[in-house]
Design an enzyme around this catalytic site. Structure first.
Site, PDB file in Angstrom:
ATOM      1  N   GLU A  90      43.255  39.927  77.896  1.00 61.21           N
ATOM      2  CA  GLU A  90      42.367  40.078  76.743  1.00 61.21           C
ATOM      3  C   GLU A  90      43.008  40.939  75.672  1.00 61.21           C
ATOM      4  O   GLU A  90      43.839  41.797  75.969  1.00 61.21           O
ATOM      5  CB  GLU A  90      41.056  40.767  77.182  1.00 61.21           C
ATOM      6  CG  GLU A  90      40.303  40.010  78.229  1.00 61.21           C
ATOM      7  CD  GLU A  90      38.943  40.637  78.520  1.00 61.21           C
ATOM      8  OE1 GLU A  90      38.501  41.526  77.767  1.00 61.21           O
ATOM      9  OE2 GLU A  90      38.340  40.222  79.514  1.00 61.21           O
TER      10      GLU A  90
ATOM     11  N   LYS B 244      43.312  44.000  73.364  1.00 64.59           N
ATOM     12  CA  LYS B 244      42.822  45.377  73.481  1.00 64.59           C
ATOM     13  C   LYS B 244      42.472  45.875  72.081  1.00 64.59           C
ATOM     14  O   LYS B 244      43.339  46.070  71.239  1.00 64.59           O
ATOM     15  CB  LYS B 244      43.884  46.279  74.105  1.00 64.59           C
ATOM     16  CG  LYS B 244      43.393  47.686  74.394  1.00 64.59           C
ATOM     17  CD  LYS B 244      44.437  48.477  75.154  1.00 64.59           C
ATOM     18  CE  LYS B 244      43.892  49.773  75.746  1.00 64.59           C
ATOM     19  NZ  LYS B 244      43.329  50.693  74.788  1.00 64.59           N
TER      20      LYS B 244
ATOM     21  N   ARG C 220      34.425  52.399  73.064  1.00 66.03           N
ATOM     22  CA  ARG C 220      33.762  51.641  74.113  1.00 66.03           C
ATOM     23  C   ARG C 220      32.280  51.985  74.152  1.00 66.03           C
ATOM     24  O   ARG C 220      31.910  53.149  74.115  1.00 66.03           O
ATOM     25  CB  ARG C 220      34.405  52.034  75.438  1.00 66.03           C
ATOM     26  CG  ARG C 220      33.845  51.356  76.649  1.00 66.03           C
ATOM     27  CD  ARG C 220      34.749  51.716  77.799  1.00 66.03           C
ATOM     28  NE  ARG C 220      34.412  51.077  79.029  1.00 66.03           N
ATOM     29  CZ  ARG C 220      35.225  51.087  80.087  1.00 66.03           C
ATOM     30  NH1 ARG C 220      36.381  51.695  80.014  1.00 66.03           N
ATOM     31  NH2 ARG C 220      34.873  50.495  81.193  1.00 66.03           N
TER      32      ARG C 220
ATOM     33  N   ARG D 238      31.430  56.097  76.327  1.00 63.21           N
ATOM     34  CA  ARG D 238      32.090  56.063  77.635  1.00 63.21           C
ATOM     35  C   ARG D 238      31.890  57.372  78.370  1.00 63.21           C
ATOM     36  O   ARG D 238      32.153  57.492  79.556  1.00 63.21           O
ATOM     37  CB  ARG D 238      33.563  55.690  77.516  1.00 63.21           C
ATOM     38  CG  ARG D 238      34.401  56.718  76.827  1.00 63.21           C
ATOM     39  CD  ARG D 238      35.854  56.332  76.857  1.00 63.21           C
ATOM     40  NE  ARG D 238      36.405  56.466  78.186  1.00 63.21           N
ATOM     41  CZ  ARG D 238      37.481  55.853  78.605  1.00 63.21           C
ATOM     42  NH1 ARG D 238      38.101  55.012  77.807  1.00 63.21           N
ATOM     43  NH2 ARG D 238      37.955  56.057  79.803  1.00 63.21           N
TER      44      ARG D 238
ATOM     45  N   GLU E 254      33.806  46.775  73.218  1.00 64.94           N
ATOM     46  CA  GLU E 254      34.496  47.710  72.318  1.00 64.94           C
ATOM     47  C   GLU E 254      33.980  47.437  70.907  1.00 64.94           C
ATOM     48  O   GLU E 254      33.972  46.280  70.452  1.00 64.94           O
ATOM     49  CB  GLU E 254      36.012  47.466  72.412  1.00 64.94           C
ATOM     50  CG  GLU E 254      36.852  48.462  71.655  1.00 64.94           C
ATOM     51  CD  GLU E 254      37.218  49.712  72.469  1.00 64.94           C
ATOM     52  OE1 GLU E 254      36.705  49.893  73.602  1.00 64.94           O
ATOM     53  OE2 GLU E 254      38.002  50.518  71.949  1.00 64.94           O
TER      54      GLU E 254
ATOM     55  N   PHE F 238      33.083  42.715  76.960  1.00 63.17           N
ATOM     56  CA  PHE F 238      34.079  42.337  77.971  1.00 63.17           C
ATOM     57  C   PHE F 238      33.602  42.392  79.415  1.00 63.17           C
ATOM     58  O   PHE F 238      34.318  41.973  80.309  1.00 63.17           O
ATOM     59  CB  PHE F 238      35.388  43.115  77.793  1.00 63.17           C
ATOM     60  CG  PHE F 238      35.246  44.613  77.683  1.00 63.17           C
ATOM     61  CD1 PHE F 238      34.898  45.379  78.777  1.00 63.17           C
ATOM     62  CD2 PHE F 238      35.497  45.247  76.465  1.00 63.17           C
ATOM     63  CE1 PHE F 238      34.804  46.752  78.675  1.00 63.17           C
ATOM     64  CE2 PHE F 238      35.394  46.632  76.351  1.00 63.17           C
ATOM     65  CZ  PHE F 238      35.039  47.381  77.462  1.00 63.17           C
TER      66      PHE F 238
ATOM     67  N   ARG G 256      40.211  53.878  88.607  1.00 63.16           N
ATOM     68  CA  ARG G 256      41.303  52.978  88.234  1.00 63.16           C
ATOM     69  C   ARG G 256      41.843  52.369  89.507  1.00 63.16           C
ATOM     70  O   ARG G 256      42.309  53.106  90.374  1.00 63.16           O
ATOM     71  CB  ARG G 256      42.498  53.810  87.762  1.00 63.16           C
ATOM     72  CG  ARG G 256      42.574  54.306  86.422  1.00 63.16           C
ATOM     73  CD  ARG G 256      43.795  55.215  86.334  1.00 63.16           C
ATOM     74  NE  ARG G 256      43.398  56.474  85.764  1.00 63.16           N
ATOM     75  CZ  ARG G 256      43.288  56.684  84.463  1.00 63.16           C
ATOM     76  NH1 ARG G 256      43.599  55.744  83.620  1.00 63.16           N
ATOM     77  NH2 ARG G 256      42.888  57.847  84.021  1.00 63.16           N
TER      78      ARG G 256
ATOM     79  N   LYS H   3      46.599  47.952  81.327  1.00 65.43           N
ATOM     80  CA  LYS H   3      46.810  47.878  79.876  1.00 65.43           C
ATOM     81  C   LYS H   3      48.293  47.834  79.531  1.00 65.43           C
ATOM     82  O   LYS H   3      49.136  48.363  80.257  1.00 65.43           O
ATOM     83  CB  LYS H   3      46.143  49.074  79.190  1.00 65.43           C
ATOM     84  CG  LYS H   3      46.688  50.405  79.621  1.00 65.43           C
ATOM     85  CD  LYS H   3      45.887  51.541  79.026  1.00 65.43           C
ATOM     86  CE  LYS H   3      46.299  52.850  79.687  1.00 65.43           C
ATOM     87  NZ  LYS H   3      45.568  53.995  79.255  1.00 65.43           N
TER      88      LYS H   3
HETATM   89  P1  AMP Z   1      42.736  53.459  77.512  1.00 69.07           P
HETATM   90  O1  AMP Z   1      41.592  54.222  76.919  1.00 69.07           O
HETATM   91  O2  AMP Z   1      43.964  53.504  76.674  1.00 69.07           O
HETATM   92  O3  AMP Z   1      42.965  53.839  78.938  1.00 69.07           O
HETATM   93  O4  AMP Z   1      42.323  51.906  77.555  1.00 69.07           O
HETATM   94  C1  AMP Z   1      41.115  51.474  78.070  1.00 69.07           C
HETATM   95  C2  AMP Z   1      40.111  51.318  76.932  1.00 69.07           C
HETATM   96  O5  AMP Z   1      40.440  50.219  76.101  1.00 69.07           O
HETATM   97  C3  AMP Z   1      38.718  50.964  77.400  1.00 69.07           C
HETATM   98  O6  AMP Z   1      38.034  52.116  77.815  1.00 69.07           O
HETATM   99  C4  AMP Z   1      38.094  50.352  76.168  1.00 69.07           C
HETATM  100  O7  AMP Z   1      37.533  51.354  75.356  1.00 69.07           O
HETATM  101  C5  AMP Z   1      39.278  49.792  75.402  1.00 69.07           C
HETATM  102  N1  AMP Z   1      39.301  48.324  75.290  1.00 69.07           N
HETATM  103  C6  AMP Z   1      39.641  47.647  74.178  1.00 69.07           C
HETATM  104  N2  AMP Z   1      39.615  46.326  74.391  1.00 69.07           N
HETATM  105  C7  AMP Z   1      39.243  46.130  75.682  1.00 69.07           C
HETATM  106  C8  AMP Z   1      39.047  44.968  76.496  1.00 69.07           C
HETATM  107  N3  AMP Z   1      39.254  43.740  76.047  1.00 69.07           N
HETATM  108  N4  AMP Z   1      38.658  45.164  77.781  1.00 69.07           N
HETATM  109  C9  AMP Z   1      38.475  46.415  78.260  1.00 69.07           C
HETATM  110  N5  AMP Z   1      38.642  47.537  77.541  1.00 69.07           N
HETATM  111  C10 AMP Z   1      39.032  47.405  76.252  1.00 69.07           C
END
Ligand code: AMP
Length: 618
Positions: free
Chosen positions: A281, A283, A288, A303, A333, A373, A448, A454
């Site tokens: 998907e 990002k 969130r 979140r 998001e 999502f 996790r 990611k």
């Molecule tokens: P990170 O905060 O860098 O660990 O990445 C995870 C975060 O990406 C999630 O908590 C969401 O806020 C954001 N996010 C953006 N797009 C998506 C998606 N398609 N699916 C899940 N999370 C997403």
């Protein structure tokens, strides 16, 4: 339970650093509390008046607090303020001044927990004309009846932090300790634990049994907490019915669920190796949100489980209009989107929607789009155990016509080339990268586990991903930065095993002047005299702070370092970020920071590091 007993427990907790000892004392404290007060005890230990998503703000700022202390002790506000400057903690100021109370208390009563909690709730609810005076009156009433130690904690409640160094994990450990006997009475449970025992010696075997049972029960409690973020209510159920009480806890719209977290891998090839065919998907770089719908009632959580409903009237409307379900909990998001240019605004614009004033005006200027999502709950059914692919299908079916809510862009593939192509497309449209998802995975609340992976934009010559670190202290500014009272930060990553924060970087760059003042104003309120018990660092900052704030940091690489404690081996060498720069504040809990394990994995993935233990070239 009298408040004096609670304050005495708080005092002993504040003075120890061993986690085990801390949870043992907390367990004793919780066992003493009655059913009707255990919730209050839990919230107060967290420096709050309820669970995060419902908590009332006491609404007494520092200035008013100084006034309240003055009113209760007979000192002038200036005297209080002066002492605050010297001591740096209004709790300690109150403690000192009630001792030398200039005016005898008119009538002093023994404070109960219910009285203290009740007064703070009333203070929080007071509003309108003259409310300032009545707030002050109720606060001073408490201090009037307080002993020294009681005064320390009463004065800290309005600041939202009792400085005990107690996090949710320790509270859950403490709860587990109190129900171990009941847990191990169950034959099946006992057998399961015994099966895994390794020790031969009988005494040691008993110890190992106890440890495993504790971990097992802690996991059971945490699984409930993950879908119902109210430890006070969970503790109440336990108190009332023992472990059976936990069966009564289930997810429901209005009670936040702890979010799934994403792992990271450095390339599309590794993602395919790990997941095989997966969903990939876009990002999106916004924030969130969890959307809870219960009939016409919509609640939106960040979140961090804060209630954000008021901030996003456009999304509340969109849920009512577009979601074809009576009850649902789903996630997405949110991003500001420009109708004119048909493009997403950058994060700096989206973030402007997080505000308490001018909400309607900004909603019109920067309308939000929500890219949904995942879905966890639908019309009375908990969907968390269903495979991701099925949840996404269900989600797609309940999103009706409209612009504001749509599914995330997604493909299913097992080809690294296709993933790379998708990745580039999303970067080109100004987005952050991709998230790959395990098609068969359940929704994993609060953890996790490679259900999500990611892959973010990479910058030449830099680490391909940023890291999220928790601030554990700061250094006073020199030169031009003297005016901000802050020149640099000491930061840490999270060590899941020991539930501690281990130092990984000193950061002095990347902060704008605005960020410096924001940092100073946030951090000075959470400063502590000594290194907090959950912090492990040999580097001493000028000022220690409670590990509360998470920031995103970019660095050139990760190096081995004898200075930092993150991932230290037996020889005393840990890991450090090289040339770290602050990017922005993150809406994360400290326990959601990058972990020590991730730092080590990132270190090993660096091109210059082939053999474990070699030092990266600089
Ligand atoms: P990170 O905060 O860098 O660990 O990445 C995870 C975060 O990406 C999630 O908590 C969401 O806020 C954001 N996010 C953006 N797009 C998506 C998606 N398609 N699916 C899940 N999370 C997403």
């Amino acid at each position: 339970m009298l408040f004096s007993e609670l304050a005495a427990y708080f005092d002993s907790i504040e003075n120890i650093s061993s986690r085990l000892e801390m949870s043992t004392i907390l367990a004793e404290m919780l066992s003493k509390a009655e059913e009707k007060e255990i919730g209050m005890v839990i919230y107060l230990s967290q420096g709050a008046l309820g669970p995060r998503h419902k908590a009332l703000e006491v609404g007494i700022g520092e200035g008013l607090l100084e006034q309240g202390i003055a009113k209760a002790t007979g000192y002038t506000k200036d005297e209080v303020a002066k002492l605050y400057k010297q001591m740096g903690d209004l709790g300690l100021v109150a403690e000192k001044l009630v001792e030398g109370r200039k005016q005898g208390s008119l009538f002093s009563e023994k404070l109960t927990i219910a009285k203290v909690f009740g007064n703070f709730v009333k203070i929080a609810q007071a509003g309108g004309k003259g409310s300032q005076d009545s707030k002050l009156g109720m606060f001073a009433e408490l201090l009037n009846s307080a002993s020294k130690v009681e005064a320390r904690y009463i004065a800290r409640v309005p600041l939202g932090n009792l400085r005990l160094g107690v996090g949710d994990p320790t509270l859950m450990d403490a709860l587990a300790l109190n129900y171990l006997d009941e847990f191990t009475e169950n034959k099946k449970t006992r057998k399961a634990i015994e099966k895994g025992l390794k020790e031969k010696n009988e005494e040691k075997r008993k110890e190992e049994f106890r440890l495993r049972a504790r971990q097992g029960l802690r996991e059971v409690i945490e699984a409930k907490y993950n879908i119902f973020s109210d430890l006070g209510a969970i503790a109440e159920k336990l108190k009332a019915k023992g472990l059976r009480g936990l069966d009564e806890i289930d997810m429901m719209p209005g009670a936040p669920i702890r979010p799934t977290l994403a792992e990271r891998l450095p390339s599309a090839e590794e993602i395919v190796k790990k997941l095989g065919k997966c969903a990939v998907e876009t990002k999106y770089d916004g924030f969130r949100l969890a959307m809870h719908k219960n009939g016409n009632e919509v609640t939106i959580f960040s979140r961090q489980s804060e209630n954000m409903t008021e901030m996003f009237p456009d999304l509340v409307e969109a849920v009512r209009k577009q979601i074809k379900a009576r009850k649902a909990i789903f996630e997405g998001e949110a991003l500001a989107y420009s109708e004119e240019t048909q493009q997403y605004f950058p994060f700096q614009v989206t973030i402007q929607r997080k505000r308490k004033y001018d909400i309607a005006k900004k909603a019109e200027e920067f309308p939000l789009r929500l890219f949904a999502f995942d879905i966890m709950y639908l019309d009375g059914k908990n969907l968390m155990a269903r495979p991701f692919r099925e949840r996404r299908q269900i989600l797609g079916k309940i999103i009706g016509k409209g612009e504001a809510i749509a599914l995330t862009k997604s493909i299913e593939t097992d080809s690294p080339e296709k993933i790379n192509q998708f990745f580039l497309e999303s970067i080109e449209s100004g987005l952050e990268g991709i998230i790959a998802k395990d098609l068969n995975s359940p929704y994993i609340a609060g953890a996790r586990k490679f259900a999500w992976i990611k892959l973010k934009r990479s910058y030449k010559g830099e680490l391909s991903d940023s890291v999220d670190v928790t601030i554990i202290g700061y250094f006073k500014g020199r030169g031009k930065r003297t005016q901000f009272g802050l020149g640099g930060l000491l930061t840490a990553v999270y060590d899941r095993e020991s539930d501690t924060f281990k130092s990984v970087a000193k950061i002095g760059t990347g902060m704008s002047e605005e960020m410096l003042s924001e940092l100073e104003s946030k951090l000075s309120k959470t400063s502590v005299k000594q290194r907090p018990s959950r912090v492990d660092s040999e580097i001493e900052p000028h000022i220690w702070v409670e590990p509360l704030y998470v920031i995103e940091v970019r660095a050139d690489e990760i190096t081995r370092s004898p200075m930092h404690t993150a991932g230290r081996d037996k020889g005393g060498t840990g890991y450090a970020l090289r040339f770290p720069r602050m990017i922005k504040f993150r809406e994360k809990r400290p326990e959601e920071s990058t972990t020590v394990e991730e730092i080590i994995a990132m270190y090993r993935k660096q091109p210059s590091v082939q053999v474990e233990g070699t030092v990266a070239e600089s």
